[in-house]
Design an enzyme around this catalytic site. Structure first.
Site: not given
Length: 319
Positions: A43, A116-117, A269, A297
């Protein structure tokens, strides 16, 4: 390659009330006496979702812990439902939330797995509480650095010029794209907010579209989730993820020395180029970088490598 572990349901879940009115959802699965492993979702604002993350951990080896981060998923209030709650949406609060869940569940130390985040949050948490982290396994690595944020919002424009022109149409000529969207997504008018969320989602869908596993259509088909996701992402990104300058993860990465780390990243990515995990790996003694040539990603091979690393750490200590 190895298939993911079988789907399992949590054996316990609950809510933890925080002093500022936030309520955090947590769930545990796998082996209650297993090695604690924390999953941090993407996120910001992605949420745990249907729980597919649990399949990345051998349920006989790990006590698997998931948290819906502040303001999303089953945690309340959602940022987009209560814009005043953005005042208590900073990296400090997120790190304190993770610590509070650890204490609440009686966990002494845990492996942290960020995607990711979530990989930025994992690194920032480890830098604040290094004695609580046994290992870090990060997938689709981000660090929240301003350079990464400027790349994903504007630097990448030459690859997607038509999508970027649409993204820029809503903001002022003199403002950073991410600052403009953070402004629009906290506008008093719901119509302005919904429209900005749609534009932001279209941009996110465009720049992740080059990965071999990408599917067409909106990134977040659910309207409310789309609005909440955009609100949280732009809030954190406009604030350099509350890790400015010498507080950035990359500036402090040498302090991670002594914590074993595995960084898994797709060569394709384009939203978050391999430069980020490469620089992190170079600055972090004891880390290992695994580049998956054919993925963007995230993806199945990346997930498999993360799974192998985490199960390997658990087996090493069990033996």
């Amino acid at each position: 390659g190895m298939p993911p572990h079988p789907a399992i349901a949590p054996f316990a879940s609950g809510f933890l009330d925080r002093p500022d009115g936030a309520r955090l959802y947590w769930e545990t699965s796998g082996n209650p006496r297993g090695r604690p492993a924390l999953y941090l979702h993407g996120g910001p604002g992605g949420g745990l979702g249907p729980g597919g993350y649990r399949r990345r951990f051998d349920p006989t080896l790990h006590l698997i812990i998931g948290i819906d981060q502040r303001g999303c998923g089953r945690s309340t209030p959602w940022a987009s439902d209560d814009l005043a709650s953005l005042r208590t949406q900073t990296m400090t609060q997120l790190i304190d939330d993770v610590e509070a869940v650890r204490v609440h569940l009686g966990v002494e130390r845990w492996l942290v797995h960020g995607v990711s985040w979530g990989s930025t949050l994992a690194l920032a948490y480890a830098l604040s509480h290094r004695d609580r982290v046994t290992e870090i396994v990060n997938l689709a690595v981000t660090t929240g650095h301003r350079r990464e944020i400027d790349w994903i919002t504007d630097g990448i424009a030459p690859v997607f010029p038509e999508a970027h022109e649409r993204l820029r149409a809503a903001v002022r000529d003199d403002e950073r794209t991410v600052d403009g969207y953070a402004r629009l997504l906290t506008d008093p008018s719901p119509a302005v907010r919904w429209r900005a969320a749609d534009e932001w989602d279209a941009w996110e869908a465009a720049h992740i579209s080059l990965g071999p596993h990408a599917t067409p259509g909106p990134l977040h088909p659910d309207d409310r989730h789309r609005l909440n996701f955009a609100t949280l992402v732009t809030h954190y990104w406009a604030n350099d993820c509350f890790l400015p300058g010498d507080q950035s993860v990359l500036a402090r990465a040498s302090q991670l020395s002594g914590i074993p780390g595995v960084l898994v990243h797709g060569r394709r990515d384009i939203s978050g180029p391999v430069l980020t995990p490469w620089q992190l790996h170079r600055a972090w003694p004891g880390s290992r970088l695994q580049i998956v040539e054919e993925e963007g990603h995230g993806g199945p091979r990346s997930a498999e490598l993360a799974m192998e690393a985490m199960d390997g750490f658990a087996r090493d200590t069990a033996g």
